[in-house]
Scaffold this motif. Structure first.
Motif, PDB file in Angstrom:
ATOM      1  N   SER A  17      44.281 -14.304  -3.711  1.00 10.48           N
ATOM      2  CA  SER A  17      43.212 -15.054  -4.379  1.00 10.48           C
ATOM      3  C   SER A  17      41.873 -14.328  -4.365  1.00 10.48           C
ATOM      4  O   SER A  17      40.861 -14.894  -4.770  1.00 10.48           O
ATOM      5  CB  SER A  17      43.048 -16.429  -3.711  1.00 10.48           C
ATOM      6  N   GLY A  18      41.840 -13.086  -3.874  1.00 11.84           N
ATOM      7  CA  GLY A  18      40.586 -12.347  -3.877  1.00 11.84           C
ATOM      8  C   GLY A  18      40.343 -11.604  -2.587  1.00 11.84           C
ATOM      9  O   GLY A  18      41.249 -11.397  -1.780  1.00 11.84           O
ATOM     10  N   PHE A  19      39.089 -11.210  -2.393  1.00 15.69           N
ATOM     11  CA  PHE A  19      38.681 -10.470  -1.199  1.00 15.69           C
ATOM     12  C   PHE A  19      37.828 -11.365  -0.316  1.00 15.69           C
ATOM     13  O   PHE A  19      37.040 -12.169  -0.803  1.00 15.69           O
ATOM     14  CB  PHE A  19      37.893  -9.215  -1.595  1.00 15.69           C
ATOM     15  N   TRP A  20      37.964 -11.168   1.005  1.00 12.03           N
ATOM     16  CA  TRP A  20      37.305 -12.035   1.976  1.00 12.03           C
ATOM     17  C   TRP A  20      36.705 -11.203   3.105  1.00 12.03           C
ATOM     18  O   TRP A  20      37.165 -10.098   3.386  1.00 12.03           O
ATOM     19  CB  TRP A  20      38.301 -13.041   2.559  1.00 12.03           C
ATOM     20  N   LEU A  21      35.680 -11.758   3.744  1.00  7.27           N
ATOM     21  CA  LEU A  21      35.105 -11.119   4.924  1.00  7.27           C
ATOM     22  C   LEU A  21      34.910 -12.168   6.010  1.00  7.27           C
ATOM     23  O   LEU A  21      34.821 -13.372   5.731  1.00  7.27           O
ATOM     24  CB  LEU A  21      33.787 -10.418   4.602  1.00  7.27           C
ATOM     25  N   PHE A  22      34.840 -11.678   7.255  1.00 10.20           N
ATOM     26  CA  PHE A  22      34.611 -12.566   8.403  1.00 10.20           C
ATOM     27  C   PHE A  22      33.383 -12.077   9.150  1.00 10.20           C
ATOM     28  O   PHE A  22      33.357 -10.961   9.658  1.00 10.20           O
ATOM     29  CB  PHE A  22      35.822 -12.569   9.333  1.00 10.20           C
ATOM     30  N   GLY A  32      31.803 -14.374  11.418  1.00 10.99           N
ATOM     31  CA  GLY A  32      31.672 -15.619  12.158  1.00 10.99           C
ATOM     32  C   GLY A  32      32.285 -16.760  11.375  1.00 10.99           C
ATOM     33  O   GLY A  32      32.752 -17.735  11.936  1.00 10.99           O
ATOM     34  N   TYR A  33      32.284 -16.603  10.032  1.00 10.85           N
ATOM     35  CA  TYR A  33      32.919 -17.527   9.115  1.00 10.85           C
ATOM     36  C   TYR A  33      33.693 -16.705   8.081  1.00 10.85           C
ATOM     37  O   TYR A  33      33.312 -15.586   7.749  1.00 10.85           O
ATOM     38  CB  TYR A  33      31.892 -18.407   8.400  1.00 10.85           C
ATOM     39  N   VAL A  34      34.747 -17.271   7.546  1.00 17.95           N
ATOM     40  CA  VAL A  34      35.490 -16.618   6.476  1.00 17.95           C
ATOM     41  C   VAL A  34      34.789 -16.902   5.147  1.00 17.95           C
ATOM     42  O   VAL A  34      34.564 -18.069   4.807  1.00 17.95           O
ATOM     43  CB  VAL A  34      36.951 -17.107   6.425  1.00 17.95           C
ATOM     44  N   LYS A  35      34.423 -15.844   4.424  1.00 18.84           N
ATOM     45  CA  LYS A  35      33.674 -15.995   3.184  1.00 18.84           C
ATOM     46  C   LYS A  35      34.320 -15.165   2.083  1.00 18.84           C
ATOM     47  O   LYS A  35      34.815 -14.062   2.338  1.00 18.84           O
ATOM     48  CB  LYS A  35      32.227 -15.519   3.357  1.00 18.84           C
TER      49      LYS A  35
END
Length: 207
Positions: A4-9, A11-14
């Motif tokens: 579904s795309g790209f994500w970063l962490f 402290g929170y998953v965004k």
């Protein structure tokens, strides 16, 4: 990277906004998705994902996110495994033919030319033909790149290439199209940089 795309962490998953997500996620062979992997290139602040395209059963494509400058790149490169610099001076990656390559060494790849290419420019919603008359390059060093243009009237048409032109202040050109891409190719195998390019273009009617 997920389906579904790209994500970063942090402290929170965004979610990470991606300019090339449509191209990447419609061009993956999901039957071979287990082969997709990522490599960190700490020297330039990049994360590389290698994946098999829809036309291949083996890895042949990549997408890169530069988290320092917040931009994306795409391309073709067959690398099945890799690691960032650490024990070794430069990143190491393995090709589909079993060779181990040292990366970030020099400015060429198998005698290929280094280039940077924009996405398509359009006037308004793309319903007007753009006539380009002049290009004013803003470069760190003139003479180290040549400029080419790719035009087409409809997204599914074959692109027509104009140039290459030697970059000068200014550079006279003559071509038209609804969509125009700019491509810079290194004229010498050295490090080069291109700044903001200005294009003298006028609307020349609808087709």
């Amino acid at each position: 990277m997920s389906q579904s795309g790209f994500w970063l962490f942090d402290g929170y998953v965004k979610p990470v906004p991606c300019d090339v997500s449509d191209y990447v996620f419609t061009n993956i062979n999901y039957n071979q998705a287990s082969k997709i992997y990522a490599v960190h290139n700490s020297k330039y602040g990049e994360v590389w994902w290698f994946y098999p395209s829809s036309a291949s059963n083996e890895i042949d494509s990549y997408v890169v996110f530069n988290y320092r400058e917040q931009h994306w790149n795409i391309g073709l490169l067959a690398r099945t495994a890799g690691t960032d610099k650490g024990v070794f001076k430069n990143p190491l990656m393995v090709s589909t033919d079993g060779y181990i390559y040292e990366h970030e060494v020099g400015y060429d790849y198998d005698s290929g030319s280094v280039f940077a290419e924009s996405g398509p420019y359009e006037l308004g919603n793309g319903d007007n033909t753009m006539s380009v008359l002049k290009v004013i390059p803003d470069e760190q060093t003139l003479g180290e790149v040549v400029v080419s243009f790719k035009t087409r009237d409809y997204p599914t048409m074959t692109e027509t290439t104009h140039g290459p032109y030697s970059a000068a202040q200014p550079t006279d050109v003559r071509f038209s199209g609804r969509q125009v891409k700019i491509r810079y190719t290194g004229a010498v195998l050295e490090d080069w940089r291109v700044g903001v390019t200005r294009v003298d273009a006028v609307a020349s009617g609808k087709r």
